[in-house]
Design an enzyme around this catalytic site. Structure first.
Site, PDB file in Angstrom:
ATOM      1  N   GLY A   1       8.766 -45.827  45.481  1.00 50.44           N
ATOM      2  CA  GLY A   1       8.988 -47.256  45.681  1.00 50.44           C
ATOM      3  C   GLY A   1      10.457 -47.610  45.744  1.00 50.44           C
ATOM      4  O   GLY A   1      10.912 -48.276  46.673  1.00 50.44           O
ATOM      5  N   ALA A   2      11.219 -47.161  44.742  1.00 43.16           N
ATOM      6  CA  ALA A   2      12.632 -47.500  44.674  1.00 43.16           C
ATOM      7  C   ALA A   2      13.294 -46.654  43.606  1.00 43.16           C
ATOM      8  O   ALA A   2      12.608 -45.972  42.843  1.00 43.16           O
ATOM      9  CB  ALA A   2      12.815 -48.984  44.336  1.00 43.16           C
TER      10      ALA A   2
ATOM     11  N   GLU B   1      13.659 -51.930  38.805  1.00 38.68           N
ATOM     12  CA  GLU B   1      14.875 -51.131  39.009  1.00 38.68           C
ATOM     13  C   GLU B   1      16.065 -51.775  38.298  1.00 38.68           C
ATOM     14  O   GLU B   1      16.896 -51.085  37.717  1.00 38.68           O
ATOM     15  CB  GLU B   1      15.172 -50.947  40.500  1.00 38.68           C
ATOM     16  CG  GLU B   1      14.019 -50.348  41.313  1.00 38.68           C
ATOM     17  CD  GLU B   1      13.397 -49.099  40.716  1.00 38.68           C
ATOM     18  OE1 GLU B   1      14.108 -48.323  40.058  1.00 38.68           O
ATOM     19  OE2 GLU B   1      12.174 -48.908  40.900  1.00 38.68           O
TER      20      GLU B   1
ATOM     21  N   GLU C   1      10.422 -44.916  31.825  1.00 37.35           N
ATOM     22  CA  GLU C   1       9.467 -45.486  32.775  1.00 37.35           C
ATOM     23  C   GLU C   1       8.418 -46.377  32.109  1.00 37.35           C
ATOM     24  O   GLU C   1       8.133 -47.475  32.584  1.00 37.35           O
ATOM     25  CB  GLU C   1       8.809 -44.387  33.610  1.00 37.35           C
ATOM     26  CG  GLU C   1       9.774 -43.632  34.526  1.00 37.35           C
ATOM     27  CD  GLU C   1      10.559 -44.516  35.478  1.00 37.35           C
ATOM     28  OE1 GLU C   1      10.229 -45.712  35.632  1.00 37.35           O
ATOM     29  OE2 GLU C   1      11.538 -44.017  36.070  1.00 37.35           O
TER      30      GLU C   1
HETATM   31  N1  TRP Z   1      12.898 -43.730  38.855  1.00 34.99           N
HETATM   32  C1  TRP Z   1      12.191 -44.281  39.976  1.00 34.99           C
HETATM   33  C2  TRP Z   1      11.492 -45.508  39.446  1.00 34.99           C
HETATM   34  O1  TRP Z   1      10.530 -45.429  38.773  1.00 34.99           O
HETATM   35  C3  TRP Z   1      11.192 -43.321  40.553  1.00 34.99           C
HETATM   36  C4  TRP Z   1      11.616 -42.516  41.737  1.00 34.99           C
HETATM   37  C5  TRP Z   1      12.172 -42.969  42.849  1.00 34.99           C
HETATM   38  C6  TRP Z   1      11.410 -41.136  41.966  1.00 34.99           C
HETATM   39  N2  TRP Z   1      12.334 -41.961  43.743  1.00 34.99           N
HETATM   40  C7  TRP Z   1      11.890 -40.837  43.235  1.00 34.99           C
HETATM   41  C8  TRP Z   1      10.879 -40.130  41.225  1.00 34.99           C
HETATM   42  C9  TRP Z   1      11.825 -39.573  43.772  1.00 34.99           C
HETATM   43  C10 TRP Z   1      10.801 -38.855  41.746  1.00 34.99           C
HETATM   44  C11 TRP Z   1      11.278 -38.572  43.018  1.00 34.99           C
HETATM   45  O2  TRP Z   1      11.918 -46.587  39.581  1.00 34.99           O
HETATM   46 ZN    ZN Z   2      11.167 -46.615  36.991  1.00 32.97          ZN
END
Ligand code: TRP
Ligand code: ZN
Length: 915
Positions: A274-275, A311, A333
């Site tokens: 997602g982001a 985020e 998370e």
């Molecule tokens: N930390 C990100 C979120 O939860 C998750 C995430 C984004 C992610 N891109 C990724 C995890 C690629 C693994 C691989 O907001």
């Molecule tokens: Zn996150």
């Protein structure tokens, strides 16, 4: 200890990483100075680091992680040095205690289809480093407990890459003299905060930005920016507004302000998730940034608000305090999902809208996380081992993790703070006092919340409470009620059990907070007084189950009450109580807790559905009719006409439990039977309530000038639901009026929500007008990638009628707009079909499984993360009825037999086969 489970595959092979093996790093990296010469075919990366030996661990060689890098040069303190390559690591021996290390490598971003590390999307450069992508950019101690200061110089062609971004502050920029006729330029960024490598980011390309200056409560000035491709600026307002709300909310609720002068969001259409919360430079999937009323639905608007918040909130919960190791992923998370859920609720003006949000969150948990927790990928919120960490960005880590944090808030409640919000906020303050700037564990978090609330249930029960982090599986709470007319008491006995999960055959009892109310005959909440208490408490109270079985006796009750148990869904458990239909109808009509009011309707529908599914197998013709009884239909009619309930809530009550949720209620799953029964229920709701749907449509179809607020989006949702049922009713009656009106609404709609809902009504009733509307829709939005994704997924999730969807999916894959390389597009066709269309996918001829097998293998060679997620579509194969079960197992075995699988997909299919 590292353990080889398999020697196949490329690169490092499938090595199991265990939480118990954590060791502090042998070296610390204090500063990193990166210089990039950006070129799609060959990007040069010069990495100058200062390192020092970690005095707390025995002296040992420095082992740096690297993946798919071309190594050109290694210098220690400016001198050439000897080094070894061991597997994917660069190994240096006989180092001084402190030194400068210079590493020069090159990579090929244009061939990076995994979208991890540095890659090219639409001619721009982006990075994704979480969890282990930084090692695809340069050799590094690529682990979250190594926090360093970064400065970054980006050098690139000025015409092709006018915008050059990285974390922190822009300290210098200008032309470069080295290129032909001065066509290149540079920018230098310095991040004032130390960070782990997974939060590094850079972006370079032709981008434009919406900018907003804000002043914080503390009086500090900040600039917020949203970067998109030229042409998309008219879709950035909502993201910016959501970002401003996020900044204000974190200050108001937790006293956490923005710690940067500049905060940037950049959108890309090629993104695995997602982001991503990179420090000061969040990178987003376009799906969670771009929206205006003509291209995005209410659901899109609400998702954008959540993800922008999520985020942004990571800036404190994740970035300022990060994870010691990836087993602690839920530390950031779970907590950040909890925070984004609370944010979205707090933005709701009305209590009823808060309840709607809560119900939606629980629905996600129960339809996605409960099955995960009952299947081969079940793992604790804090896992004990993994092969590929990317596979553990799961609904368990995120959604169940958020429920664990929510229970902590519930368990620090007190008389003056009945929801625990103040106590929890105190805990957060202590958490930052103790750990700001450090990489810590889930234990550290729980300890801080408990220590800040020493008199709370959480503090009293902390060691036992932490079983929520250690034990996988969804606990079942069985409740029994006994009314004693002579003693005027009602005794509620709660018992908990939890089924075995992989590697965990036996579970210890959990700490389970249970929100509780008792309804009288008039539907009012009765005063609640436990046997040993001097006086009663009005309304809802929370009892805490800590034993395998416990009884709670309430006194002074003149008649048998109807219990409303697990109000607000206070714990992520399955609650079982032998409710009669009459009791459930009573709760549906009166419960003061909106969650349980909704839940009562769901329970009624589940009971009817499960009975019908069980009897359909014995029906010679495999059909079913009149699944829903008159009492249920009458109750739904009353809800539809209710004068005070809001439309969003009505929409939730009238939505039948999903096929996936129904499957979880059964021991043996026949997806075709479930589909047939649920479709029969939909048809019955449509026909029996036709006049009521007409009334609901009349009352809700005009929502005036578009705003994505909860009230008007609830009305749009209910109007859309009414159209769907009116089109369904027309299927049997042959009536042409409502399908015609629906097509007209589709054409005339002033916003995407109404337009899409009308289109969906035609498609989901398989009306003859659907094809015409679909063609028109494609023509109208052919240049809007996110809308075209909707166009694909609407068709691949349509109700299967006689096996028509799989051929349609195959046809759609031949469409000029289809691409396997773009994750959003691949998911909109393939994942939506395999994971969102059970009846289309689980075919008697096994052609769905064959299709899945081929796509998993094809995708795995392009993008292992996307493939591994798709691979999970057959997680629950062992519950399937024959012949589905054997056919599914065969398909998984075919995938697992490939010798060239990524460790991502290998881990998923090996676990599915129980190896
Ligand atoms: N930390 C990100 C979120 O939860 C998750 C995430 C984004 C992610 N891109 C990724 C995890 C690629 C693994 C691989 O907001
Ligand atoms: Zn996150």
């Amino acid at each position: 200890m590292l353990q080889m489970i398999d020697d196949r595959g490329t690169g490092p092979g499938a090595v199991v990483i265990n939480r118990a093996d954590y060791l502090a790093p042998a070296y610390w990296i204090d500063s990193v100075d990166l210089c990039f010469d950006l070129d799609p075919a060959k990007t040069r990366v010069l990495n100058k680091m200062t390192l020092r030996r970690n005095p707390d661990v025995p002296a040992q060689p420095l082992k740096l992680d690297g993946e798919e890098l071309n190594l050109a040069r290694v210098l220690v303190n400016g001198q050439g040095t000897s080094f070894k390559i061991e597997g994917s690591q660069l190994v240096l021996c006989d180092l001084p205690d402190a030194f400068e290390l210079e590493i020069f490598t090159t990579t090929c971003p244009s061939k990076n289809t995994k979208l991890m590390g540095l890659y090219v999307s639409n001619d721009s450069f982006f990075t994704q480093c979480e969890a282990e992508g930084f090692r695809r950019i340069t050799y590094f101690l690529d682990r979250p407990d190594v926090m360093a200061s970064y400065s970054v110089t980006l050098r690139a062609d000025k015409a092709k890459y006018p915008v050059l971004l990285s974390n922190g502050n822009l300290v210098a920029h200008g032309p470069l003299e080295d290129g032909a006729n001065g066509a290149r330029h540079f920018a230098k960024w310095v991040d004032p905060h130390k960070k782990p490598s997974y939060l590094f980011a850079l972006v370079a390309g032709q981008l434009v930005s919406r900018e907003q200056r804000i002043t914080s409560r503390a009086g500090k000035e900040h600039v917020l920016q949203v970067y998109v491709r030229p042409g998309d600026l008219d879709k950035t307002e909502h993201a910016m507004v959501s970002l401003m709300h996020s900044v204000a909310w974190d200050e108001a609720r937790f006293g956490l302000g923005l710690d940067l002068e500049r905060f940037m969001i950049v959108a890309t259409s090629d993104f695995n998730m997602g982001a991503m919360e990179n420090k000061g430079l969040n990178i987003f999937n376009t799906k969670y940034v771009l929206a205006n009323q003509s291209t995005a639905t209410d659901i899109d608007f609400s998702n954008i608000e959540s993800v922008v918040g999520h985020e942004y909130f990571h800036n404190w919960t994740g970035n300022r305090i990060t994870c010691r190791d990836w087993f602690q992923l839920s530390l950031k998370e779970g907590l950040t999902v909890f925070r984004d859920q609370e944010f979205s609720q707090d933005l709701c003006a009305e209590p009823s809208a808060r309840a709607v949000k809560r119900i939606e969150d629980v629905r996600v948990l129960r339809t996605a996380q409960f099955p995960e927790d009952a299947g081969p990928m079940a793992h604790p919120v804090r896992p004990d081992s993994y092969i590929e960490i990317s596979n553990f960005y799961t609904v368990t880590i995120y959604e169940k993790g958020a429920e664990v944090v929510r229970m902590m808030q519930t368990l620090v409640a007190s008389i003056n703070d009945p929801l625990g919000r103040d106590g929890f906020a105190r805990g957060m303050t202590l958490y930052f006092e103790r750990h700001d700037g450090h990489a810590v564990t889930c234990d550290d978090f729980a300890q801080a919340i408990a220590d800040a609330n020493p008199m709370s249930d959480l503090a009293r029960l902390l060691p036992q409470f932490k079983r929520w982090y250690a034990q996988a599986g969804t606990p079942r709470v069985e409740a029994l009620g006994a009314y004693d007319a002579t003693a005027r008491t009602y005794t509620l006995t709660l018992s908990q059990t939890c089924w075995p999960t992989p590697g965990q055959p036996v579970k210890e009892p959990f700490v389970i907070p249970v929100g509780l109310g008792l309804l009288g005959i008039d539907g009012q909440d009765l005063p609640l007084q436990l046997a040993d208490e001097p006086s009663a408490i009005a309304g809802t109270r929370t009892v805490v189950l800590t034993q395998a079985s416990e009884s709670f006796t309430f006194v002074n009750l003149d008649a048998e009450p109807v219990p409303s148990i697990l109000r607000g869904f206070t714990a992520p458990v399955v609650l079982e109580f032998g409710y009669t239909d009459a009791q459930l109808l009573h709760l549906l009509a009166h419960d003061s807790d909106p969650f349980n009011r909704w839940e009562a309707g769901q329970r009624l529908a589940v009971t009817s559905a499960v009975n019908a599914i069980k009897s359909i197998a014995t029906n010679a013709d495999g059909t079913c009719a009149n699944v829903l009884n008159d009492a249920y239909l009458g109750a739904m009619r009353e809800v539809l006409h209710h004068p005070t309930l809001d439309s969003a809530f009505k929409d939730l009550v009238l939505t039948l439990p999903s096929e996936t949720y129904l499957a979880e209620q059964l021991d043996v799953v026949d997806p075709q039977h479930i589909h047939a029964v649920r479709e029969a229920m939909r048809q019955q709701l449509a026909t029996a309530l036709k006049a009521d749907w007409e009334a609901a449509y009349a009352a809700n179809h005009d929502t005036g000038a578009y705003t994505p607020d909860p009230e008007s989006s609830g009305r749009r949702a209910l109007a859309g639901m009414a159209l769907t049922h009116l089109c369904l009713a027309a299927r049997t009656s042959g009536d042409a009026v409502w399908p015609g009106k629906t097509l007209q609404r589709f054409k005339d709609a002033g916003n995407m929500t109404d337009r899409f809902n009308a289109l969906a009504a035609l498609v989901s009733s398989s009306h003859a007008l659907a094809d015409q509307a679909l063609a028109l829709f494609h023509a109208m939005f052919k240049d809007e990638a996110l809308v075209i994704d909707k166009w694909f997924s609407l068709q691949t999730s349509a109700p299967d009628r006689g096996g028509n969807i799989l051929p349609a999916v195959k046809q759609l894959m031949k469409h000029a707009d289809f691409s396997l390389k773009n994750p959003n597009r691949a998911r909109s066709v393939i994942s939506t079909f395999c994971q969102g269309n059970p009846a289309g996918f689980h075919r008697l001829d096994a052609a769905g499984y064959q299709f899945w097998c081929e796509r998993v293998i094809e995708l795995d060679a392009i993008n292992p993360q996307v493939a591994a997620r798709l691979a999970r579509a057959l997680d629950r194969w062992s519950k399937l009825a024959e012949p589905y079960r054997s056919n599914a197992r065969q398909a998984i075995t075919r995938v697992a037999a490939r010798s060239d699988l990524s460790k991502d997909t290998l881990e998923v299919v090996t676990r599915a086969l129980g190896q």
